[in-house]
Scaffold this motif. Sequence first.
Motif, short mmCIF file in Angstrom:
data_model
loop_
_atom_site.label_atom_id
_atom_site.label_comp_id
_atom_site.label_asym_id
_atom_site.label_seq_id
_atom_site.Cartn_x
_atom_site.Cartn_y
_atom_site.Cartn_z
N ASN A 35 29.15 59.03 21.05
CA ASN A 35 29.45 57.78 21.74
C ASN A 35 30.08 58.10 23.10
O ASN A 35 31.20 58.59 23.18
N GLN A 36 29.33 57.84 24.17
CA GLN A 36 29.81 58.10 25.52
C GLN A 36 30.42 56.86 26.16
O GLN A 36 30.75 56.88 27.35
N ASP A 37 30.58 55.80 25.40
CA ASP A 37 31.26 54.60 25.88
C ASP A 37 32.76 54.72 25.64
O ASP A 37 33.21 55.46 24.75
N ALA A 38 33.53 53.99 26.44
CA ALA A 38 34.98 53.88 26.23
C ALA A 38 35.39 52.45 26.57
O ALA A 38 34.81 51.83 27.46
N VAL A 39 36.41 51.97 25.86
CA VAL A 39 36.83 50.57 26.01
C VAL A 39 38.34 50.51 26.22
O VAL A 39 39.10 51.26 25.58
N LEU A 40 38.77 49.61 27.09
CA LEU A 40 40.18 49.29 27.26
C LEU A 40 40.32 47.78 27.19
O LEU A 40 39.74 47.06 28.01
N ALA A 41 41.05 47.29 26.21
CA ALA A 41 41.31 45.85 26.07
C ALA A 41 42.80 45.70 25.85
O ALA A 41 43.30 45.67 24.72
N ASP A 42 43.54 45.63 26.97
CA ASP A 42 45.00 45.61 26.93
C ASP A 42 45.47 44.73 28.09
O ASP A 42 45.31 45.10 29.25
N TYR A 43 45.99 43.55 27.77
CA TYR A 43 46.40 42.60 28.81
C TYR A 43 47.16 43.29 29.93
O TYR A 43 48.06 44.09 29.65
N THR A 65 38.16 57.82 32.89
CA THR A 65 38.27 56.58 33.67
C THR A 65 39.14 55.55 32.95
O THR A 65 40.03 54.94 33.54
N VAL A 66 38.90 55.39 31.66
CA VAL A 66 39.68 54.42 30.89
C VAL A 66 41.15 54.85 30.79
O VAL A 66 42.06 54.01 30.88
N GLU A 67 41.41 56.14 30.62
CA GLU A 67 42.80 56.59 30.51
C GLU A 67 43.55 56.40 31.83
O GLU A 67 44.73 56.05 31.83
N ARG A 68 42.89 56.62 32.94
CA ARG A 68 43.53 56.39 34.24
C ARG A 68 43.83 54.90 34.43
O ARG A 68 44.87 54.53 35.00
N ARG A 70 44.33 52.81 31.92
CA ARG A 70 45.38 52.50 30.95
C ARG A 70 46.76 52.76 31.55
O ARG A 70 47.73 52.02 31.31
N ALA A 71 46.85 53.79 32.36
CA ALA A 71 48.11 54.10 33.03
C ALA A 71 48.49 53.02 34.03
O ALA A 71 49.68 52.73 34.22
N VAL A 72 47.49 52.42 34.67
CA VAL A 72 47.77 51.31 35.59
C VAL A 72 48.36 50.13 34.82
O VAL A 72 49.34 49.50 35.26
N ALA A 74 50.03 50.26 32.10
CA ALA A 74 51.36 50.64 31.61
C ALA A 74 52.42 50.56 32.70
O ALA A 74 53.58 50.22 32.42
N THR A 75 52.04 50.85 33.95
CA THR A 75 53.02 50.90 35.03
C THR A 75 52.99 49.65 35.91
O THR A 75 54.00 49.31 36.52
N GLY A 76 51.81 48.99 35.98
CA GLY A 76 51.64 47.75 36.72
C GLY A 76 51.97 47.87 38.20
O GLY A 76 52.59 48.84 38.63
N PRO A 77 51.60 46.85 38.99
CA PRO A 77 50.72 45.77 38.57
C PRO A 77 49.24 46.20 38.64
O PRO A 77 48.93 47.19 39.30
N VAL A 78 48.39 45.46 37.95
CA VAL A 78 46.95 45.69 38.07
C VAL A 78 46.47 44.99 39.34
O VAL A 78 46.65 43.78 39.50
N SER A 79 45.91 45.75 40.25
CA SER A 79 45.42 45.22 41.51
C SER A 79 44.20 46.03 41.93
O SER A 79 43.95 47.12 41.40
N THR A 80 43.46 45.52 42.90
CA THR A 80 42.28 46.27 43.37
C THR A 80 42.71 47.62 43.93
O THR A 80 42.05 48.63 43.71
N LYS A 81 43.85 47.64 44.64
CA LYS A 81 44.33 48.90 45.23
C LYS A 81 44.66 49.91 44.15
O LYS A 81 44.25 51.08 44.22
N ASN A 82 45.38 49.48 43.08
CA ASN A 82 45.76 50.41 42.02
C ASN A 82 44.57 50.82 41.17
O ASN A 82 44.53 51.95 40.67
N ILE A 83 43.61 49.93 41.00
CA ILE A 83 42.39 50.29 40.29
C ILE A 83 41.65 51.39 41.03
O ILE A 83 41.21 52.39 40.45
N GLU A 84 41.51 51.24 42.34
CA GLU A 84 40.78 52.23 43.12
C GLU A 84 41.51 53.58 43.17
O GLU A 84 40.87 54.64 43.16
#
Length: 257
Positions: A35-43, A65-68, A70-72, A74-84
């Motif tokens: 399984n080469q898929d990965a999922v993150l479902a965490d508000y 990619t998902v683990e990186r 996930r760290a966003v 955990a530390t917040g906030p989720v934003s386009t800048k932090n995603i990139e």
Amino acid sequence: MPEVTTHTRTVPLGETVLELSWAASTEVGRRREVNQDAVLADYPLFVVADGMGGHLGGEIASASTVERLRAVVATGPVSTKNIEKALSRAVKDIVAHPETTDEGTGTTLTGVYLETQTDEPHWVTLNIGDSRVYLLRDGEIVQVTTDHSVVQELIAAGRLSPEEAENHPYGNVITRAVGPSDSVKPDYLRLDVLDGDRFVICSDGLTKELTDFGIRHFLEANANPAAAVEAMMAAALENGGRDNISIVVLDVIRRST
């Protein structure tokens, strides 16, 4: 198929409150060994990554990619800048890993997150590759994201119909990915936060086996997110399960306080 659980979260939004419920699952399918898929479902972030390349390269790319991301969360906030920033770090992880020497190594990424840092909260979808976000609103299902694929480019140019695209020999060839040689900036789209919306975030292992109508059918037949995920997964496996399959269903209730 493992049991799927529905998770919930209540989010105060000024004079309204948001009640979110979601469920997620990933399966190897009937024809693949890994399984080469990965999922993150965490508000507040819900994403699916579909890896590709090499013996274990795709699995490593999607997991990194998902683990990186996930760290966003955990530390917040989720934003386009932090995603990139997270995706740039994921690319470095992929390049540095000894199992990801294949030039074709990389991963798709698609999903949605809730942006609450602005005056009016909204959803933001993100997409790289051909995994998809769907939205069921007022009884109509819409593919929100646009595939980064050879077939989609041919459709956009008027050289291929959607019906012809279903069996096109380049159906699996994507034009953008999170990987060593590609841009890591996703496409983004903002959406209003409306009561009754239902999102489906999925890898192409689902859309190879179910049409948009089929996805809508299982959403309408299953009010609970976990039940909807299980029903779609079972149908995709029954229809062939030719690829890894990952599904997230996210439900939105918005009411006055």
